[in-house]
Design a protein around this motif. Structure first.
Motif, PDB file in Angstrom:
ATOM      1  N   PHE A 138       7.617  10.178   3.906  1.00  0.00           N
ATOM      2  CA  PHE A 138       8.599   9.847   2.881  1.00  0.00           C
ATOM      3  C   PHE A 138       9.636   8.847   3.387  1.00  0.00           C
ATOM      4  O   PHE A 138       9.924   7.843   2.735  1.00  0.00           O
ATOM      5  N   ILE A 139      10.194   9.110   4.569  1.00  0.00           N
ATOM      6  CA  ILE A 139      11.235   8.235   5.122  1.00  0.00           C
ATOM      7  C   ILE A 139      10.690   6.840   5.382  1.00  0.00           C
ATOM      8  O   ILE A 139      11.326   5.832   5.052  1.00  0.00           O
ATOM      9  N   ASP A 140       9.501   6.761   5.965  1.00  0.00           N
ATOM     10  CA  ASP A 140       8.885   5.461   6.235  1.00  0.00           C
ATOM     11  C   ASP A 140       8.657   4.696   4.938  1.00  0.00           C
ATOM     12  O   ASP A 140       8.938   3.486   4.853  1.00  0.00           O
ATOM     13  N   ARG A 141       8.158   5.393   3.936  1.00  0.00           N
ATOM     14  CA  ARG A 141       7.862   4.754   2.657  1.00  0.00           C
ATOM     15  C   ARG A 141       9.116   4.156   2.020  1.00  0.00           C
ATOM     16  O   ARG A 141       9.110   3.031   1.535  1.00  0.00           O
ATOM     17  N   ILE A 155       0.833  -1.212   0.000  1.00  0.00           N
ATOM     18  CA  ILE A 155       0.000   0.000   0.000  1.00  0.00           C
ATOM     19  C   ILE A 155       0.864   1.256   0.000  1.00  0.00           C
ATOM     20  O   ILE A 155       0.498   2.271  -0.604  1.00  0.00           O
ATOM     21  N   PHE A 156       2.021   1.182   0.636  1.00  0.00           N
ATOM     22  CA  PHE A 156       2.890   2.359   0.708  1.00  0.00           C
ATOM     23  C   PHE A 156       3.397   2.784  -0.672  1.00  0.00           C
ATOM     24  O   PHE A 156       3.848   3.919  -0.848  1.00  0.00           O
ATOM     25  N   GLU A 211       9.945   0.186   1.453  1.00  0.00           N
ATOM     26  CA  GLU A 211      10.224  -0.287   0.095  1.00  0.00           C
ATOM     27  C   GLU A 211      11.563  -1.020   0.036  1.00  0.00           C
ATOM     28  O   GLU A 211      11.670  -2.094  -0.562  1.00  0.00           O
ATOM     29  N   TRP A 212      12.579  -0.443   0.666  1.00  0.00           N
ATOM     30  CA  TRP A 212      13.903  -1.068   0.639  1.00  0.00           C
ATOM     31  C   TRP A 212      13.882  -2.443   1.300  1.00  0.00           C
ATOM     32  O   TRP A 212      14.386  -3.430   0.752  1.00  0.00           O
ATOM     33  N   LYS A 213      13.268  -2.518   2.486  1.00  0.00           N
ATOM     34  CA  LYS A 213      13.234  -3.784   3.222  1.00  0.00           C
ATOM     35  C   LYS A 213      12.458  -4.848   2.462  1.00  0.00           C
ATOM     36  O   LYS A 213      12.907  -5.996   2.322  1.00  0.00           O
ATOM     37  N   SER A 214      11.271  -4.495   1.981  1.00  0.00           N
ATOM     38  CA  SER A 214      10.416  -5.503   1.347  1.00  0.00           C
ATOM     39  C   SER A 214      10.949  -5.926  -0.016  1.00  0.00           C
ATOM     40  O   SER A 214      10.920  -7.116  -0.357  1.00  0.00           O
TER      41      SER A 214
END
Length: 399
Positions: free
Chosen positions: A154-157, A144-145, A161-164
């Protein structure tokens, strides 16, 4: 045999068989399976419930295996304490500090404990696990992000994204909790579809058994529930689209009130303004911090369940409603049709009039209610815990 001695024995068996060239799919002895247990050991809702339920059902249905839950710390709470009391579920805490443990240093512990499989239950797995003998699986709940970035910082997104994305690239297998999530993984990350298994979630077994009349009477009195109500459950945030349900309520039979259960966010301010504008204050009841044990009863007394969310990874509240024998009206556009099945009703998440029409259609027809309840309950059996758990174990064995 104590858990530690079991682990040592199975570790020796695992090493001996692996050196002989056996793959996990050929092993007939008990497996040692590790889990990212950060949320299982600390969260009392959401992903915490999901993680504990998944591991506990595996431990009950397949007691011959060991289930090691790795967490940097553990919270003291009844449901967490009870979870770790099972003989074949063991909490594993860092031996040398928690810094970077879940990301990197955990690999030494996984190896020492003889883990053959590691399952990242929420979008991430340890770095460099692909360079070990440990097979890895990652569960992706949603992206969803990326589909709705406006709902995230922005930072959370970028971190999500990087982790997943990294986990999807490195894991031996990906579990998507819906077909829609699988499609998103393929579309947004370019992953080979053959690497992804769709394994749905179930809900807590307490929703699958009718509550005694005495319990329902107590719950109704405790929360001052109206005689007739429409139910909505979920965090009160913009993506969940509660305002559409409020706008629809204006066009629904006045005998029915709207009961909303969920944590309030900043979005709640605009919800209050909408209620004030439409003059609906006396027709809406907000409940929060409801004990989980009372939630099934609240579902079971509802006339209809509404879930107009713009986007979901799956939609557990819909499953809870169907098991509770409650007709469902949900939104199109994500995966809610997968959760609700062909006999629930669906509307555009931007169509308040359409939502009101669907609600009135259900409330005005006892025959339709009966049909939706019966067929909804038949459909939801595909999400039974035993079915989902068997699919997950098959996924492990096939690695």
């Amino acid at each position: 045999m104590k858990a530690e001695s079991k682990i040592q024995t199975r570790k020796a068996e695992s090493t001996e068989l692996e050196q002989s060239g056996f793959s996990l799919s050929a092993l007939t002895f008990s497996l040692i399976i590790g889990y990212d247990g950060k949320r299982a050991a600390n969260n009392l809702t959401g992903l915490g419930n999901y993680s504990r339920s998944l591991i506990e059902h595996l431990a009950n249905q397949f007691p011959e295996h060991e289930y090691l839950v790795y967490a940097p710390k553990v919270k003291s709470a009844k449901q967490i304490d009870t979870f770790f009391e099972k003989d074949n579920i063991e909490l594993k805490l860092p031996k040398n500090g928690a810094f970077l443990w879940r990301t990197l240093n955990i690999l030494k512990d996984l190896t020492n404990d003889g883990c053959q499989i590691f399952h990242g239950l929420s979008h991430e797995i340890p770095l460099a696990i692909q360079h070990t003998r440990i097979k890895s699986i990652v569960t992706i709940h949603d992206l969803i992000f990326l589909r709705y970035p406006q709902y995230y910082k922005f930072i959370d997104r970028k971190l999500y994204e990087w982790k997943s994305k990294s986990a999807c690239k490195r894991a031996n297998k990906i579990i998507a909790i819906s077909q829609k999530t699988k499609e998103d993984i393929i579309d947004l990350y370019g992953i080979n579809p053959e690497k992804i298994d769709v394994i749905y979630q179930s809900c807590d077994d307490s929703f699958k058994t009718p509550s005694p009349k005495e319990t329902l009477s107590r719950i109704k009195a405790t929360y001052k529930l109206p005689d007739k109500y429409i139910l909505n459950v979920g965090t009160i945030e913009e993506r969940k689209n509660l305002k559409l349900a409020i706008q629809a309520l204006k066009e629904v039979n006045e005998e029915y009130k709207l009961v909303v259960i969920g944590k309030q966010t900043a979005y709640f301010t605009s919800v209050e303004k909408e209620i004030e504008k439409l003059g609906l204050k006396n027709r809406i009841l907000f409940l929060k911090n409801i004990p989980f044990t009372d939630l099934p009863g609240i579902y079971q007394m509802a006339s209809v369940f509404v879930y107009p969310s713009f986007y979901e990874g799956f939609g557990i509240p819909i499953i809870e409603a169907l098991y509770s024998g409650v007709p469902v009206v949900a939104a199109t556009g994500s995966c809610l049709e997968e959760a609700g099945g062909p006999n629930s009703l669906y509307i555009s998440p931007n169509d308040a009039t359409g939502l009101a029409k669907a609600i009135n259609q259900v409330l005005g027809s006892p025959q339709l209610q009966k049909e939706m309840k019966e067929k909804g309950l038949q459909f939801v059996q595909k999400f039974n815990s035993s079915v989902v758990t068997k699919q997950l174990m098959d996924c492990y064995i096939a690695l």
